[in-house]
Motif scaffolding. Sequence first.
Motif, mmCIF file in Angstrom:
data_model
loop_
_atom_site.group_PDB
_atom_site.id
_atom_site.type_symbol
_atom_site.label_atom_id
_atom_site.label_comp_id
_atom_site.label_asym_id
_atom_site.label_seq_id
_atom_site.Cartn_x
_atom_site.Cartn_y
_atom_site.Cartn_z
ATOM 1 N N SER A 167 -0.320 -4.596 3.220
ATOM 2 C CA SER A 167 -0.737 -5.300 2.012
ATOM 3 C C SER A 167 -2.088 -5.964 2.276
ATOM 4 O O SER A 167 -2.660 -5.843 3.369
ATOM 5 C CB SER A 167 0.305 -6.358 1.623
ATOM 6 O OG SER A 167 -0.007 -6.965 0.389
ATOM 7 N N ARG A 178 -1.578 -4.937 -3.490
ATOM 8 C CA ARG A 178 -1.684 -3.593 -2.912
ATOM 9 C C ARG A 178 -3.133 -3.244 -2.588
ATOM 10 O O ARG A 178 -3.422 -2.505 -1.646
ATOM 11 C CB ARG A 178 -1.099 -2.605 -3.916
ATOM 12 C CG ARG A 178 -1.068 -1.161 -3.490
ATOM 13 C CD ARG A 178 -0.277 -0.360 -4.505
ATOM 14 N NE ARG A 178 -0.170 1.033 -4.149
ATOM 15 C CZ ARG A 178 0.760 1.847 -4.646
ATOM 16 N NH1 ARG A 178 1.645 1.392 -5.521
ATOM 17 N NH2 ARG A 178 0.802 3.120 -4.280
ATOM 18 N N THR A 179 -4.038 -3.771 -3.389
ATOM 19 C CA THR A 179 -5.477 -3.601 -3.186
ATOM 20 C C THR A 179 -6.159 -4.908 -3.516
ATOM 21 O O THR A 179 -5.752 -5.590 -4.461
ATOM 22 C CB THR A 179 -6.041 -2.478 -4.077
ATOM 23 O OG1 THR A 179 -7.481 -2.557 -4.068
ATOM 24 C CG2 THR A 179 -5.559 -2.585 -5.508
ATOM 25 N N ASP A 196 -3.505 5.194 1.002
ATOM 26 C CA ASP A 196 -4.033 4.912 2.343
ATOM 27 C C ASP A 196 -2.882 5.111 3.321
ATOM 28 O O ASP A 196 -2.295 4.152 3.821
ATOM 29 C CB ASP A 196 -4.590 3.484 2.419
ATOM 30 C CG ASP A 196 -5.413 3.243 3.680
ATOM 31 O OD1 ASP A 196 -5.540 4.175 4.498
ATOM 32 O OD2 ASP A 196 -5.924 2.118 3.858
ATOM 33 N N HIS A 220 -6.059 -8.210 5.837
ATOM 34 C CA HIS A 220 -5.078 -7.127 5.730
ATOM 35 C C HIS A 220 -3.781 -7.603 6.368
ATOM 36 O O HIS A 220 -3.797 -8.243 7.430
ATOM 37 C CB HIS A 220 -5.553 -5.864 6.437
ATOM 38 C CG HIS A 220 -4.518 -4.782 6.483
ATOM 39 N ND1 HIS A 220 -4.063 -4.139 5.347
ATOM 40 C CD2 HIS A 220 -3.812 -4.260 7.524
ATOM 41 C CE1 HIS A 220 -3.147 -3.259 5.688
ATOM 42 N NE2 HIS A 220 -2.970 -3.310 6.998
ATOM 43 N N ARG A 235 0.272 2.615 4.971
ATOM 44 C CA ARG A 235 1.332 2.537 3.962
ATOM 45 C C ARG A 235 2.352 1.462 4.353
ATOM 46 O O ARG A 235 2.787 1.379 5.490
ATOM 47 C CB ARG A 235 2.032 3.893 3.846
ATOM 48 C CG ARG A 235 3.133 3.964 2.811
ATOM 49 C CD ARG A 235 3.594 5.392 2.628
ATOM 50 N NE ARG A 235 4.030 5.973 3.892
ATOM 51 C CZ ARG A 235 5.274 5.889 4.366
ATOM 52 N NH1 ARG A 235 6.197 5.227 3.686
ATOM 53 N NH2 ARG A 235 5.578 6.448 5.522
ATOM 54 N N ILE A 283 0.843 -1.194 0.000
ATOM 55 C CA ILE A 283 0.000 0.000 0.000
ATOM 56 C C ILE A 283 0.882 1.250 0.000
ATOM 57 O O ILE A 283 1.904 1.312 0.690
ATOM 58 C CB ILE A 283 -0.912 -0.009 1.235
ATOM 59 C CG1 ILE A 283 -1.840 -1.236 1.199
ATOM 60 C CG2 ILE A 283 -1.723 1.279 1.346
ATOM 61 C CD1 ILE A 283 -2.541 -1.507 2.523
#
Length: 322
Positions: free
Chosen positions: A172, A258-259, A165, A295, A169, A161
């Motif tokens: 992941s 990352r998303t 966000d 997450h 940061r 990330i």
Amino acid sequence: MVESQAVVVPPAGATIFLVATVTPGHEDTVRGLLEDVAGLRRSVAYRAPEDLLTCVVGIGSAVWDRLFTGPRPRGLHPFVELTGEHHRAPSTPGDLLFHLRARRTDLCFELARLLTERLRGAVTVVDEVHAFRYFDERDLLGFVDGSENPQGRPAHESVFIGEEDPDFRGGSYVTVQKYLHDLPAWQALPDDEQAKVIGRTKAANVELPDGAKPADSHVALTTITGEDGGERKIVRENMPFGTVGEGEFGTYFIGYARTPDVTEQMLRNMFLGEGRATHDRILDFSTAITGCLFHVPTADFLDDLPAAPGSLEPGGPGGDRS
């Protein structure tokens, strides 16, 4: 500088996947373990540092607000169940993921033992898979798995990330699914037909040209293109597993990104179809029996957790942690 967890690492020889749910009222025990995971890993890895023991911790949507105050990761939500015309991707319980990797099984086993010992009575292990490297990074279908993973900086840009966000940061997202294979049906297919299902040749691991690659092949449906025309990548750390006496053979899919949007688009294509394809043909031979999204916080986050709900302690991403 933010320290991330060990997400992007060389392929492992052995892996243990543990998925657990947290028993209500035992959140403090879980928080204590999360703060100690790094130390437990070091204690085991010290015995054989050359064998590269790592442990990645993921935290699910349902338990996040029971463990922490403060903001939530923007992309964290329950795994989205998918029901297509022919196949289904179920959503199954999972509050915690422990992804253990090393060159040797005993290191993974010892760390898994220590983790579950600390969590005894506080969690229920709902899925435990002991997986292994199979020849030259192949799955039990006989094809090389993960050869299109990005490397180096592109891998980090695909997985971690960024400023979109800032509170999270360097973290992941990870999606996991357990697939069981119908090996007799698969092995009844000639190799050239298997190649059409996957979209790559079996022996040489070369992607089929567009004219020869079916629209419903696995490669065709899991290649995701962004608005800029570039391919959107994830890092797959899939591993084979099996129990020969029970005739159970499978692949544990684990995709870091990352998303979660990228992985979710891949799964929608696979299970719901896209264009001329009604579904991914690999699903005719591989059945998904679990599905979870987590997450993956940074190592810094785990070292200094936000305050627990109901606590007056300062902290949390963006909070006063001085």
